[in-house]
Design a protein around this motif. Sequence first.
Motif, PDB file in Angstrom:
ATOM      1  N   GLU A 118       0.407  18.759  -1.680  1.00  0.00           N
ATOM      2  CA  GLU A 118      -0.744  17.991  -2.166  1.00  0.00           C
ATOM      3  C   GLU A 118      -0.460  16.494  -2.111  1.00  0.00           C
ATOM      4  OE1 GLU A 118      -3.379  19.585  -2.678  1.00  0.00           O
ATOM      5  OE2 GLU A 118      -2.639  21.636  -2.867  1.00  0.00           O
ATOM      6  N   VAL A 119      -1.476  15.709  -2.487  1.00  0.00           N
ATOM      7  CA  VAL A 119      -1.350  14.248  -2.504  1.00  0.00           C
ATOM      8  C   VAL A 119      -0.159  13.821  -3.353  1.00  0.00           C
ATOM      9  CG1 VAL A 119      -2.436  12.100  -3.271  1.00  0.00           C
ATOM     10  CG2 VAL A 119      -3.788  13.805  -2.043  1.00  0.00           C
ATOM     11  N   GLU A 120       0.036  14.477  -4.483  1.00  0.00           N
ATOM     12  CA  GLU A 120       1.149  14.107  -5.363  1.00  0.00           C
ATOM     13  C   GLU A 120       2.496  14.341  -4.696  1.00  0.00           C
ATOM     14  OE1 GLU A 120       3.045  14.981  -9.786  1.00  0.00           O
ATOM     15  OE2 GLU A 120       1.155  15.935  -9.221  1.00  0.00           O
ATOM     16  N   ASP A 121       2.582  15.352  -3.832  1.00  0.00           N
ATOM     17  CA  ASP A 121       3.836  15.596  -3.118  1.00  0.00           C
ATOM     18  C   ASP A 121       4.174  14.437  -2.199  1.00  0.00           C
ATOM     19  OD1 ASP A 121       4.852  18.362  -3.782  1.00  0.00           O
ATOM     20  OD2 ASP A 121       2.774  18.820  -3.258  1.00  0.00           O
ATOM     21  N   LEU A 122       3.184  13.945  -1.457  1.00  0.00           N
ATOM     22  CA  LEU A 122       3.426  12.816  -0.562  1.00  0.00           C
ATOM     23  C   LEU A 122       3.774  11.570  -1.366  1.00  0.00           C
ATOM     24  CD1 LEU A 122       3.554  11.678   2.252  1.00  0.00           C
ATOM     25  CD2 LEU A 122       1.072  11.347   2.199  1.00  0.00           C
ATOM     26  N   ASP A 123       3.072  11.373  -2.476  1.00  0.00           N
ATOM     27  CA  ASP A 123       3.339  10.211  -3.331  1.00  0.00           C
ATOM     28  C   ASP A 123       4.762  10.271  -3.887  1.00  0.00           C
ATOM     29  OD1 ASP A 123       2.455   7.803  -4.559  1.00  0.00           O
ATOM     30  OD2 ASP A 123       2.229   8.873  -6.449  1.00  0.00           O
ATOM     31  N   ARG A 124       5.167  11.449  -4.357  1.00  0.00           N
ATOM     32  CA  ARG A 124       6.529  11.613  -4.887  1.00  0.00           C
ATOM     33  C   ARG A 124       7.577  11.381  -3.802  1.00  0.00           C
ATOM     34  NH1 ARG A 124       7.835  15.268  -9.459  1.00  0.00           N
ATOM     35  NH2 ARG A 124       6.011  15.469 -10.795  1.00  0.00           N
ATOM     36  N   LEU A 125       7.311  11.908  -2.609  1.00  0.00           N
ATOM     37  CA  LEU A 125       8.269  11.774  -1.523  1.00  0.00           C
ATOM     38  C   LEU A 125       8.462  10.315  -1.139  1.00  0.00           C
ATOM     39  CD1 LEU A 125      10.079  13.311   0.417  1.00  0.00           C
ATOM     40  CD2 LEU A 125       8.131  13.542   1.975  1.00  0.00           C
ATOM     41  N   ILE A 126       7.366   9.570  -1.046  1.00  0.00           N
ATOM     42  CA  ILE A 126       7.445   8.143  -0.716  1.00  0.00           C
ATOM     43  C   ILE A 126       8.241   7.391  -1.779  1.00  0.00           C
ATOM     44  CG2 ILE A 126       6.107   6.008  -0.489  1.00  0.00           C
ATOM     45  CD1 ILE A 126       3.879   7.702   0.766  1.00  0.00           C
ATOM     46  N   LYS A 127       7.888   7.623  -3.036  1.00  0.00           N
ATOM     47  CA  LYS A 127       8.541   6.878  -4.118  1.00  0.00           C
ATOM     48  C   LYS A 127      10.013   7.254  -4.253  1.00  0.00           C
ATOM     49  CE  LYS A 127       4.314   6.007  -6.740  1.00  0.00           C
ATOM     50  NZ  LYS A 127       3.519   6.317  -7.945  1.00  0.00           N
ATOM     51  N   SER A 128      10.330   8.551  -4.098  1.00  0.00           N
ATOM     52  CA  SER A 128      11.730   8.973  -4.193  1.00  0.00           C
ATOM     53  C   SER A 128      12.561   8.381  -3.067  1.00  0.00           C
ATOM     54  CB  SER A 128      11.821  10.504  -4.147  1.00  0.00           C
ATOM     55  OG  SER A 128      11.263  11.089  -5.297  1.00  0.00           O
ATOM     56  N   ALA A 129      12.030   8.454  -1.836  1.00  0.00           N
ATOM     57  CA  ALA A 129      12.779   7.927  -0.692  1.00  0.00           C
ATOM     58  C   ALA A 129      12.968   6.425  -0.800  1.00  0.00           C
ATOM     59  CB  ALA A 129      12.059   8.276   0.613  1.00  0.00           C
ATOM     60  N   ASP A 181       0.827  -1.202   0.000  1.00  0.00           N
ATOM     61  CA  ASP A 181       0.000   0.000   0.000  1.00  0.00           C
ATOM     62  C   ASP A 181       0.863   1.255   0.000  1.00  0.00           C
ATOM     63  OD1 ASP A 181      -2.330  -1.425  -0.022  1.00  0.00           O
ATOM     64  OD2 ASP A 181      -2.704  -1.281   2.125  1.00  0.00           O
ATOM     65  N   ILE A 182       1.920   1.234   0.808  1.00  0.00           N
ATOM     66  CA  ILE A 182       2.800   2.395   0.906  1.00  0.00           C
ATOM     67  C   ILE A 182       3.527   2.634  -0.414  1.00  0.00           C
ATOM     68  CG2 ILE A 182       4.867   3.301   2.030  1.00  0.00           C
ATOM     69  CD1 ILE A 182       3.958   1.872   4.581  1.00  0.00           C
ATOM     70  N   LYS A 183       4.099   1.568  -0.964  1.00  0.00           N
ATOM     71  CA  LYS A 183       4.867   1.714  -2.207  1.00  0.00           C
ATOM     72  C   LYS A 183       3.989   2.115  -3.385  1.00  0.00           C
ATOM     73  CE  LYS A 183       8.824  -1.287  -1.268  1.00  0.00           C
ATOM     74  NZ  LYS A 183       9.616  -2.434  -1.735  1.00  0.00           N
ATOM     75  N   GLN A 184       2.746   1.653  -3.416  1.00  0.00           N
ATOM     76  CA  GLN A 184       1.852   1.940  -4.540  1.00  0.00           C
ATOM     77  C   GLN A 184       1.140   3.286  -4.403  1.00  0.00           C
ATOM     78  OE1 GLN A 184      -0.760  -1.430  -4.918  1.00  0.00           O
ATOM     79  NE2 GLN A 184       0.956  -2.883  -5.126  1.00  0.00           N
ATOM     80  N   GLY A 185       1.405   3.990  -3.320  1.00  0.00           N
ATOM     81  CA  GLY A 185       0.860   5.326  -3.173  1.00  0.00           C
ATOM     82  C   GLY A 185      -0.552   5.388  -2.626  1.00  0.00           C
ATOM     83  N   LYS A 186      -1.121   4.259  -2.188  1.00  0.00           N
ATOM     84  CA  LYS A 186      -2.498   4.272  -1.676  1.00  0.00           C
ATOM     85  C   LYS A 186      -2.608   5.127  -0.420  1.00  0.00           C
ATOM     86  CE  LYS A 186      -3.651  -0.300  -3.528  1.00  0.00           C
ATOM     87  NZ  LYS A 186      -4.052  -1.693  -3.202  1.00  0.00           N
ATOM     88  N   LEU A 187      -1.547   5.126   0.377  1.00  0.00           N
ATOM     89  CA  LEU A 187      -1.576   5.882   1.625  1.00  0.00           C
ATOM     90  C   LEU A 187      -1.588   7.386   1.363  1.00  0.00           C
ATOM     91  CD1 LEU A 187      -1.536   5.195   4.662  1.00  0.00           C
ATOM     92  CD2 LEU A 187       0.914   5.573   4.610  1.00  0.00           C
ATOM     93  N   SER A 188      -1.013   7.806   0.245  1.00  0.00           N
ATOM     94  CA  SER A 188      -0.922   9.234  -0.060  1.00  0.00           C
ATOM     95  C   SER A 188      -2.294   9.888  -0.129  1.00  0.00           C
ATOM     96  CB  SER A 188      -0.192   9.438  -1.391  1.00  0.00           C
ATOM     97  OG  SER A 188       1.090   8.860  -1.350  1.00  0.00           O
ATOM     98  N   LYS A 189      -3.301   9.140  -0.594  1.00  0.00           N
ATOM     99  CA  LYS A 189      -4.650   9.697  -0.737  1.00  0.00           C
ATOM    100  C   LYS A 189      -5.256  10.082   0.601  1.00  0.00           C
ATOM    101  CE  LYS A 189      -5.560   7.137  -5.014  1.00  0.00           C
ATOM    102  NZ  LYS A 189      -4.198   6.647  -5.143  1.00  0.00           N
TER     103      LYS A 189
END
Length: 347
Positions: free
Chosen positions: A154-165, A86-94
């Motif tokens: 925004e949601v995309e910022d959290l998603d980008r941060l997770i994926k980049s890290a 869930d974390i890697k796929q960005g579901k949590l970002s929403k």
Amino acid sequence: QMVRSKALARCGLVLLSLWLCIQSVPISVEKAKEKPKEEDLGPPQSAVSSPKDTGLHYDRYLREVIEYLEKDPHFKEKLKNADMDDIKQGKLSKELDFVHHNFRTKLDELKREEMNRLRMLIKAKHDIQDGNVDRQALLKQFEHLNHMNPDTFEVEDLDRLIKSATNDLENYDKDRHDEFKKYEMMKEHERRERLKKMNEEDRKKEEQHYEEMKKKHADHPKVNHPGSEDQLKEVWQETDGLDPEDFDTKTFFKMHDSNGDGFFDESELEALFTKELEKVYNPENEEDDMIEMEEERLRMREHVLNEVDTNKDRLVSLSEFMAATKKEEFHEKDEWEILHSPSSDDL
């Protein structure tokens, strides 16, 4: 520089690790609607809850985002129940849409500060290089941000941060190995250049001294396989001062889980190898290179994670540890092969 970088790298996938290890706390639906107290809007003061430096160029931004999100009751509840996929796929970002407005305002401020930091970095590099800027390399600095919307988080910022890290930290060990290889090759290159400037007599003396130092370095007690029964028993006896006859794996785990979160993180694992490394490396010895020692520590930690960390979250849980002690590899008796410096033929 390399030793400092190594020290910064010891938390592994800090974003994922932190979220998976958050302790369960009672959460009410109504509390999520309450206005947070003013003191809650500042970064946490607890050294235990604050994640360690990852060595990433956006480490401060990453840690501050995590700290604020962890203080929102709704998000923390979702965080606690999220799995790795869930974390890697960005579901949590929403879930960011449900974070209290006060926290979102703070996240907006963090993002604007990070944007300003990167803009200053670009300007500084541009000035230094007199306009000869590697624009692709500079744009890469922004991958953890949605720079099309620089003022709000925004949601995309959290998603980008997770994926980049996630991506950057998964590749960190490989980058460290590559950096170490370059260091070793440069060290050998500089040694050979020094030899060229010597007369024949001095060159022979230097070569003889070099070979003596290599032999001295190689002359050390047996280094046990990292994570093996013998290696852990040695820590139990030499570090903990306990009778090897009383060795108990579960007790050992709890003793060396220094923050008591139920996991061995990367720094806790690496601390277990100190006794083995001290057999080979001594900062007072001319023949022992402390940068090589830190690379060896990294290799040992990687070996244990590859053998024991079955869900690949870069943490070793008690259940994973206990399962590993029942495997044949746990009773490995062969000596661990230590790194050797490159020879002239490697150049």
